[in-house]
Scaffold this motif. Structure first.
Motif, PDB file in Angstrom:
ATOM      1  N   PHE A   1     -24.775 -35.130 106.311  1.00 31.21           N
ATOM      2  CA  PHE A   1     -24.215 -36.143 107.078  1.00 31.21           C
ATOM      3  C   PHE A   1     -25.154 -36.649 107.995  1.00 31.21           C
ATOM      4  CE2 PHE A   1     -19.426 -34.639 106.361  1.00 31.21           C
ATOM      5  CZ  PHE A   1     -19.614 -35.485 105.142  1.00 31.21           C
ATOM      6  N   GLU A   2     -26.094 -35.798 108.348  1.00 32.43           N
ATOM      7  CA  GLU A   2     -27.230 -36.538 109.345  1.00 32.43           C
ATOM      8  C   GLU A   2     -28.111 -37.446 108.501  1.00 32.43           C
ATOM      9  OE1 GLU A   2     -29.355 -33.311 111.205  1.00 32.43           O
ATOM     10  OE2 GLU A   2     -27.292 -32.251 111.739  1.00 32.43           O
ATOM     11  N   ARG A   3     -28.380 -37.195 107.081  1.00 35.04           N
ATOM     12  CA  ARG A   3     -29.095 -37.956 106.320  1.00 35.04           C
ATOM     13  C   ARG A   3     -28.148 -39.335 105.861  1.00 35.04           C
ATOM     14  NH1 ARG A   3     -28.918 -38.101 100.169  1.00 35.04           N
ATOM     15  NH2 ARG A   3     -30.284 -39.585  99.711  1.00 35.04           N
ATOM     16  N   LEU A   4     -27.035 -39.258 105.961  1.00 36.82           N
ATOM     17  CA  LEU A   4     -26.222 -40.350 105.534  1.00 36.82           C
ATOM     18  C   LEU A   4     -26.208 -41.142 106.881  1.00 36.82           C
ATOM     19  CD1 LEU A   4     -24.312 -41.517 103.475  1.00 36.82           C
ATOM     20  CD2 LEU A   4     -22.108 -40.372 104.650  1.00 36.82           C
ATOM     21  N   VAL A   5     -25.969 -40.529 108.012  1.00 37.65           N
ATOM     22  CA  VAL A   5     -25.823 -41.342 109.232  1.00 37.65           C
ATOM     23  C   VAL A   5     -27.279 -42.189 109.219  1.00 37.65           C
ATOM     24  CG1 VAL A   5     -25.917 -41.398 111.668  1.00 37.65           C
ATOM     25  CG2 VAL A   5     -24.157 -40.318 110.285  1.00 37.65           C
ATOM     26  N   SER A   6     -28.499 -41.381 109.285  1.00 41.77           N
ATOM     27  CA  SER A   6     -29.719 -41.844 109.156  1.00 41.77           C
ATOM     28  C   SER A   6     -29.725 -43.107 108.247  1.00 41.77           C
ATOM     29  CB  SER A   6     -30.959 -40.801 108.857  1.00 41.77           C
ATOM     30  OG  SER A   6     -32.177 -41.437 108.882  1.00 41.77           O
ATOM     31  N   ALA A   7     -29.417 -43.163 107.133  1.00 36.65           N
ATOM     32  CA  ALA A   7     -29.364 -43.965 106.004  1.00 36.65           C
ATOM     33  C   ALA A   7     -28.710 -45.300 106.536  1.00 36.65           C
ATOM     34  CB  ALA A   7     -28.820 -43.523 104.797  1.00 36.65           C
TER      35      ALA A   7
ATOM     36  N   LYS B   1     -12.676 -36.215 105.094  1.00 36.75           N
ATOM     37  CA  LYS B   1     -12.229 -35.289 104.010  1.00 36.75           C
ATOM     38  C   LYS B   1     -12.765 -35.985 102.581  1.00 36.75           C
ATOM     39  CE  LYS B   1      -8.684 -32.200 101.838  1.00 36.75           C
ATOM     40  NZ  LYS B   1      -7.208 -31.941 102.027  1.00 36.75           N
ATOM     41  N   LYS B   2     -12.447 -36.990 102.564  1.00 37.84           N
ATOM     42  CA  LYS B   2     -12.927 -37.660 101.127  1.00 37.84           C
ATOM     43  C   LYS B   2     -14.470 -37.711 101.221  1.00 37.84           C
ATOM     44  CE  LYS B   2      -9.139 -40.854  99.652  1.00 37.84           C
ATOM     45  NZ  LYS B   2      -9.545 -40.611  98.143  1.00 37.84           N
ATOM     46  N   LEU B   3     -14.999 -38.070 102.413  1.00 37.49           N
ATOM     47  CA  LEU B   3     -16.528 -38.069 102.319  1.00 37.49           C
ATOM     48  C   LEU B   3     -17.188 -36.849 102.176  1.00 37.49           C
ATOM     49  CD1 LEU B   3     -18.817 -40.288 102.818  1.00 37.49           C
ATOM     50  CD2 LEU B   3     -18.835 -39.570 105.056  1.00 37.49           C
ATOM     51  N   PHE B   4     -16.600 -35.770 102.757  1.00 37.10           N
ATOM     52  CA  PHE B   4     -16.981 -34.389 102.697  1.00 37.10           C
ATOM     53  C   PHE B   4     -16.902 -33.940 101.103  1.00 37.10           C
ATOM     54  CE2 PHE B   4     -16.484 -29.642 102.414  1.00 37.10           C
ATOM     55  CZ  PHE B   4     -17.756 -29.351 102.896  1.00 37.10           C
TER      56      PHE B   4
ATOM     57  N   GLU C   1     -27.465 -41.740  97.887  1.00 34.64           N
ATOM     58  CA  GLU C   1     -26.990 -40.958  96.709  1.00 34.64           C
ATOM     59  C   GLU C   1     -27.057 -39.522  96.960  1.00 34.64           C
ATOM     60  OE1 GLU C   1     -25.581 -39.864  94.194  1.00 34.64           O
ATOM     61  OE2 GLU C   1     -26.093 -41.376  92.805  1.00 34.64           O
ATOM     62  N   ARG C   2     -26.159 -38.575  96.457  1.00 39.41           N
ATOM     63  CA  ARG C   2     -26.557 -37.218  96.845  1.00 39.41           C
ATOM     64  C   ARG C   2     -27.775 -36.549  96.285  1.00 39.41           C
ATOM     65  NH1 ARG C   2     -21.193 -37.734  94.927  1.00 39.41           N
ATOM     66  NH2 ARG C   2     -22.135 -38.853  93.106  1.00 39.41           N
TER      67      ARG C   2
ATOM     68  N   ASN D   1     -27.007 -24.518 101.481  1.00 41.64           N
ATOM     69  CA  ASN D   1     -26.577 -23.613 102.256  1.00 41.64           C
ATOM     70  C   ASN D   1     -26.410 -24.316 103.897  1.00 41.64           C
ATOM     71  OD1 ASN D   1     -25.746 -21.381 103.495  1.00 41.64           O
ATOM     72  ND2 ASN D   1     -27.997 -20.626 104.050  1.00 41.64           N
ATOM     73  N   TYR D   2     -25.602 -25.477 103.676  1.00 40.12           N
ATOM     74  CA  TYR D   2     -25.330 -26.394 105.019  1.00 40.12           C
ATOM     75  C   TYR D   2     -23.915 -25.954 105.269  1.00 40.12           C
ATOM     76  CZ  TYR D   2     -29.765 -29.035 105.079  1.00 40.12           C
ATOM     77  OH  TYR D   2     -31.203 -29.278 105.126  1.00 40.12           O
ATOM     78  N   SER D   3     -23.791 -25.628 106.501  1.00 34.00           N
ATOM     79  CA  SER D   3     -22.362 -25.467 106.971  1.00 34.00           C
ATOM     80  C   SER D   3     -21.502 -26.621 107.300  1.00 34.00           C
ATOM     81  CB  SER D   3     -22.267 -24.590 108.335  1.00 34.00           C
ATOM     82  OG  SER D   3     -23.128 -23.311 108.206  1.00 34.00           O
ATOM     83  N   THR D   4     -20.190 -26.660 107.111  1.00 37.79           N
ATOM     84  CA  THR D   4     -19.245 -27.713 107.324  1.00 37.79           C
ATOM     85  C   THR D   4     -19.647 -27.929 108.767  1.00 37.79           C
ATOM     86  OG1 THR D   4     -17.844 -26.950 105.732  1.00 37.79           O
ATOM     87  CG2 THR D   4     -16.924 -28.634 107.256  1.00 37.79           C
ATOM     88  N   PRO D   5     -19.702 -29.128 109.052  1.00 42.44           N
ATOM     89  CA  PRO D   5     -20.050 -29.849 110.639  1.00 42.44           C
ATOM     90  C   PRO D   5     -19.012 -29.427 111.220  1.00 42.44           C
ATOM     91  CG  PRO D   5     -20.784 -31.372 109.127  1.00 42.44           C
ATOM     92  CD  PRO D   5     -20.037 -30.367 108.170  1.00 42.44           C
ATOM     93  N   GLU D   6     -19.187 -28.737 112.695  1.00 47.14           N
ATOM     94  CA  GLU D   6     -18.025 -28.613 113.501  1.00 47.14           C
ATOM     95  C   GLU D   6     -17.221 -29.691 113.696  1.00 47.14           C
ATOM     96  OE1 GLU D   6     -19.576 -26.474 116.930  1.00 47.14           O
ATOM     97  OE2 GLU D   6     -20.342 -24.712 115.921  1.00 47.14           O
TER      98      GLU D   6
END
Length: 337
Positions: A174-180, A313-316, A245-246, A327-332
């Protein structure tokens, strides 16, 4: 006696399939520690692959971290990948090849790929480039400046997948997505993205858009961007742009065995480890980031604050595999109910 035309076609099809299957099976097989780097005469220095798997004391600490990431990736691939498919040339367009140092790098946009391309341009230029930061960012992305695995023949691809050090750098999804989003939709100079994607997003996901917005596409909100990503029509019409893209779709980590999985969060030591494996750490340094507004978890949380739990939820679910594989945790900050 001549073989019937149908028989000849069948034989040709089988032989073609065999070559592709050879590529497929070799790509998911771990390399042998002592494998030679190529069919060319052996060099006195060890290859990066030999350095990694035969490791000396200087690399021992870095190897433990890299090994744990490799093992975790393999476990997650086994747990979550039911069907294996055959790789195609299209799948290999993001894998850059450095024959001089026996390296393969899968570049992921928004994960320091500009600097990695600069470094590889230095490594492959035979002296034309010496300082990565002297290479303009737009030049690093020019097609043809670096060779990709997709440009090679099947035997050449197989040989390099077996014997070159394959590495990838990943980032919290999600950090990568926001950066994009910030880079492509909030910067005035990215008019090509505004026209190509912004106008489409506004037309589809904004109620009563103004004419100027429909023409320019330069004021897409993050909420509209998220709606565009999770809309089933988006991927039916065309593949995602590489910037959002993932990672598992760009680099196929469950089909290609990556020897090094570096992380954006530990970019400098991980990049240094790759350069050390390549034997160039004494002459080349990975460029450090000078960005003052780097997208981190706190910034991502601010963007997601205005996204409804339904769309979160859809985005996750859309990026779930990247969270699991690396191995990235679900963001708090995530609210999915």
């Amino acid at each position: 006696m001549r073989m019937p035309r149908g028989g000849r076609l069948f034989l040709a099809t089988c032989l073609g399939s065999l070559f592709v299957l050879v590529l497929y099976f070799q790509s998911i097989t771990k390399p042998e520690p002592g494998v030679k780097t190529s069919s060319r005469p052996a060099k006195s220095r060890r290859s990066p692959l030999q350095s990694l798997y035969n490791g000396d004391q200087e690399l021992l600490a870095a190897q433990k971290s890299l090994q744990s990431r490799r093992e975790l990736l393999e476990q997650e691939c086994l747990s979550h990948t039911r069907k294996r498919r055959v790789l195609s040339p299209e799948d290999l367009k993001h894998l850059i090849v450095d024959d001089k140092h026996s390296l393969i790098y899968c570049y992921v946009p928004k994960v320091a790929c500009t600097n990695w391309k600069r470094v590889l341009m230095v490594l492959t230029s035979d002296g034309r480039y010496t300082d990565p930061l002297a290479i303009p960012a737009n030049e690093a992305h020019v097609a043809g400046n670096l060779r990709t695995l997709s440009e090679l023949s099947v035997p050449e691809i197989n040989q390099r997948l077996r014997s070159y050090l394959k590495f990838i750098f990943v980032r919290e999804p999600f950090e990568r997505l926001v950066s994009a989003y910030r880079n492509k939709f909030t910067r005035s100079y990215n008019t090509a993205f505004h026209k190509r994607y912004g106008t489409k997003i506004i037309r589809r996901h904004r109620l009563d858009p103004e004419r100027e917005a429909l023409e320019k596409g330069n004021d897409v909100s993050f909420q509209e961007f998220v709606q565009y990503l999770v809309d089933p029509r988006t991927q039916r019409e065309e593949p995602y742009n590489e910037h959002w893209e993932r990672v598992h779709s760009l680099c196929h980590p469950c089909l290609i065995h990556y020897d090094v999985v570096g992380k954006y969060e530990t970019l400098e030591p991980d990049a240094q480890a790759v350069l050390r494996l390549a034997g160039v750490d004494g002459t080349l340094q990975f460029p450090t980031s000078g960005k003052s507004t780097r997208t981190d978890g706190n910034m991502a949380a601010r963007f997601f604050k205005h996204i409804s739990p339904f769309y979160q939820k859809k985005l996750f679910n859309l990026y779930r595999m990247d969270f699991l594989l690396f191995n990235y945790s679900t963001p708090e900050y995530l609210r999915t109910r």
